[in-house]
Design an enzyme around this catalytic site. Structure first.
Site, PDB file in Angstrom:
ATOM      1  N   THR A  52      63.610  -8.239  20.255  1.00  0.00           N
ATOM      2  CA  THR A  52      64.317  -6.984  20.476  1.00  0.00           C
ATOM      3  C   THR A  52      64.801  -6.462  19.140  1.00  0.00           C
ATOM      4  OG1 THR A  52      66.359  -5.961  21.260  1.00  0.00           O
ATOM      5  CG2 THR A  52      66.365  -8.338  21.206  1.00  0.00           C
ATOM      6  N   ARG A  84      72.190  -0.085  22.979  1.00  0.00           N
ATOM      7  CA  ARG A  84      72.878   0.271  24.230  1.00  0.00           C
ATOM      8  C   ARG A  84      74.264  -0.327  24.322  1.00  0.00           C
ATOM      9  NH1 ARG A  84      70.110   1.765  28.746  1.00  0.00           N
ATOM     10  NH2 ARG A  84      68.130   2.530  28.032  1.00  0.00           N
ATOM     11  N   ASP A 124      67.185  -4.669  18.968  1.00  0.00           N
ATOM     12  CA  ASP A 124      68.636  -4.534  19.132  1.00  0.00           C
ATOM     13  C   ASP A 124      69.422  -5.773  18.687  1.00  0.00           C
ATOM     14  OD1 ASP A 124      68.169  -2.041  20.182  1.00  0.00           O
ATOM     15  OD2 ASP A 124      68.213  -2.706  22.266  1.00  0.00           O
ATOM     16  N   GLY A 150      60.513  -2.769  25.347  1.00  0.00           N
ATOM     17  CA  GLY A 150      60.297  -1.912  24.175  1.00  0.00           C
ATOM     18  C   GLY A 150      59.596  -2.686  23.073  1.00  0.00           C
ATOM     19  N   ARG A 166      57.594  -1.731  31.166  1.00  0.00           N
ATOM     20  CA  ARG A 166      58.887  -2.230  31.666  1.00  0.00           C
ATOM     21  C   ARG A 166      58.760  -2.608  33.148  1.00  0.00           C
ATOM     22  NH1 ARG A 166      62.894  -1.758  27.845  1.00  0.00           N
ATOM     23  NH2 ARG A 166      62.621  -0.135  26.278  1.00  0.00           N
ATOM     24  N   ASP A 168      65.691  -9.518  27.086  1.00  0.00           N
ATOM     25  CA  ASP A 168      66.322 -10.206  28.216  1.00  0.00           C
ATOM     26  C   ASP A 168      65.661  -9.892  29.556  1.00  0.00           C
ATOM     27  OD1 ASP A 168      67.307  -7.678  27.972  1.00  0.00           O
ATOM     28  OD2 ASP A 168      69.406  -8.209  28.271  1.00  0.00           O
ATOM     29  N   ASP A 173      70.328  -8.387  20.265  1.00  0.00           N
ATOM     30  CA  ASP A 173      71.455  -8.651  21.165  1.00  0.00           C
ATOM     31  C   ASP A 173      71.265  -9.874  22.063  1.00  0.00           C
ATOM     32  OD1 ASP A 173      69.460  -7.575  22.687  1.00  0.00           O
ATOM     33  OD2 ASP A 173      70.663  -6.006  23.625  1.00  0.00           O
TER      34      ASP A 173
HETATM   35  O1  F6P Z   1      64.228  -2.068  23.057  1.00  0.00           O
HETATM   36  C1  F6P Z   1      65.554  -1.655  23.300  1.00  0.00           C
HETATM   37  C2  F6P Z   1      65.691  -0.223  22.992  1.00  0.00           C
HETATM   38  O2  F6P Z   1      65.293  -0.103  21.694  1.00  0.00           O
HETATM   39  C3  F6P Z   1      67.087   0.365  23.199  1.00  0.00           C
HETATM   40  O3  F6P Z   1      67.883   0.330  22.066  1.00  0.00           O
HETATM   41  C4  F6P Z   1      66.775   1.764  23.663  1.00  0.00           C
HETATM   42  O4  F6P Z   1      67.810   2.281  24.456  1.00  0.00           O
HETATM   43  C5  F6P Z   1      65.528   1.579  24.443  1.00  0.00           C
HETATM   44  O5  F6P Z   1      64.837   0.541  23.807  1.00  0.00           O
HETATM   45  C6  F6P Z   1      64.662   2.815  24.579  1.00  0.00           C
HETATM   46  O6  F6P Z   1      63.422   2.443  25.081  1.00  0.00           O
HETATM   47  P1  F6P Z   1      62.302   3.350  25.730  1.00  0.00           P
HETATM   48  O7  F6P Z   1      62.605   4.777  25.400  1.00  0.00           O
HETATM   49  O8  F6P Z   1      61.055   2.861  25.125  1.00  0.00           O
HETATM   50  O9  F6P Z   1      62.356   3.076  27.198  1.00  0.00           O
END
Ligand code: F6P
Length: 349
Positions: free
Chosen positions: A133, A179, A135, A14, A79, A110, A137
């Site tokens: 990130t 998450r 997040d 992301g 991804r 990660d 995390d």
């Molecule tokens: O980058 C992590 C994150 O922001 C999470 O908090 C979220 O669940 C996810 O990305 C959503 O990503 P996408 O919709 O781009 O796959």
């Protein structure tokens, strides 16, 4: 160590505000101070696994000088997981050679860094990681760029929702990204003085939340704000949009705020609505702090290339940018400590 002439860079997972700050700093430091050639690899690992005509892009100082304040990533992201199918990791390594890339800076969370570690372990790939990130995390670094921007965006959104919640005497349930770790929700819930903040680390007590809003209504405040992480579970089940998984096995979360809003309406009799902040939290211009942090990471990553610190990741420890092993980087998820949450709970109501 194989001599480095051409440094490649990619961004995976992301996006996060600040990615362009790293790209800029790595490029400027590598070109200006070390005389390396720098190339960007488009769309994360996909650019190496399924190369297209535009998968490699030369990066000059002029290309990157003014991208610091731009959100997203000029290199694009995906991804794609080269360890999902047998033989793909070998293809990635071969393609790096094909592109003439002697060293790679992989910027990601990660998943991306996990791939970077395996490529270094399995093939001796000359690779340096840079943590990213929103997040927040990753356990090996005090914080990551993108987090500060995401918290600011979520805080601003909740601040705005307060006025309409009050005007219409409603409870607004705001779904925030996160998450397994509730850092953004924790930060935004605290900074916006939300009435209740819920994070994945602590299973919510619906009776307690209902009582909070009933008590507020008795005191004439028939409105309220709940900040809830997308990863909050009720009886240990994630609320998901569908059963689809990405290449790293993550399901797409979403829907917890809607369910919670319906439940609170039923229990309190107060009108409710839900708002999903979603990708707004990843968009737009990075805060000054994220511009500074991403630049510092990028400069240190370039130094790590120069020093040949392969298999390492740059990290913030206190005031210093250091390098740690990629293994350490991907070891465990950094969650919100219980004491942080207990402190925040004392402001509920
Ligand atoms: O980058 C992590 C994150 O922001 C999470 O908090 C979220 O669940 C996810 O990305 C959503 O990503 P996408 O919709 O781009 O796959």
């Amino acid at each position: 160590m194989a001599e480095v002439k051409r440094v490649g860079m990619l961004t995976g997972g992301g996006d996060a505000p600040g990615l362009n700050g790293v790209i800029r700093a790595v490029t400027m430091k590598c070109v200006n101070d070390y005389g390396y050639e720098v190339v960007g690899i488009k769309r994360g690992w996909k650019g190496l696994l399924e190369p297209e005509d535009d998968s490699i892009q030369n990066l000059s100082v002029e290309d990157v000088r003014y991208i610091l304040q731009e959100g997203g990533t000029i290199l694009g992201s995906s991804r794609t997981n080269p360890y999902k199918n047998e033989g793909d990791a070998e293809k990635v390594v071969k393609q790096m050679e094909g592109f003439g890339v002697d060293a790679l800076v992989a910027i990601g969370g990660d998943d991306t860094l996990g791939v970077a570690k395996r490529l270094n372990d399995d093939f001796g790939t000359q690779i340096i990681g840079c943590p990213k990130t929103i997040d927040n995390d990753l356990s090996a670094t005090d914080t990551t760029f993108g987090y500060d921007t995401a918290v600011s965006i979520a805080t601003d959104a909740i601040d705005k929702l307060r006025t309409t919640a009050k005007s219409h005497e409603r409870i607004l349930v705001v779904e925030v990204m996160g998450r397994h770790a509730g850092w953004i929700t924790y930060g935004a819930g605290l900074a916006s003085a939300a009435n209740v903040t819920l994070i994945p680390e602590v299973e919510p007590d619906l009776d307690e939340i209902t009582d909070i809003f009933k008590k507020r209504a008795e005191n004439g405040e028939k409105w309220g704000l709940v900040a809830v992480s997308e990863g909050v579970t009720f009886s240990s089940d994630f609320v998901t949009q569908n059963a689809e998984k990405d290449e790293f096995g993550h399901v797409r979360l979403g829907g917890v705020a809607e369910g919670l809003a319906a439940e609170l309406k039923e229990r309190t009799g107060i009108d409710t609505r839900h708002v999903v902040l979603g990708h707004l939290q990843r968009g737009g211009t990075p805060t000054a702090n994220d511009r500074i942090l991403s630049t510092r990471y990028g400069v240190r990553a370039a130094e790590a290339v120069k020093n040949g610190e392969w298999g390492k990741m740059v990290a913030l420890r206190g005031d210093d940018i250091v390098t740690v092993s990629l293994g350490e980087a991907t070891d465990e998820t950094k969650v919100v400590p219980r004491e942080h949450y207990e402190m925040l709970r004392s402001f509920f109501g």
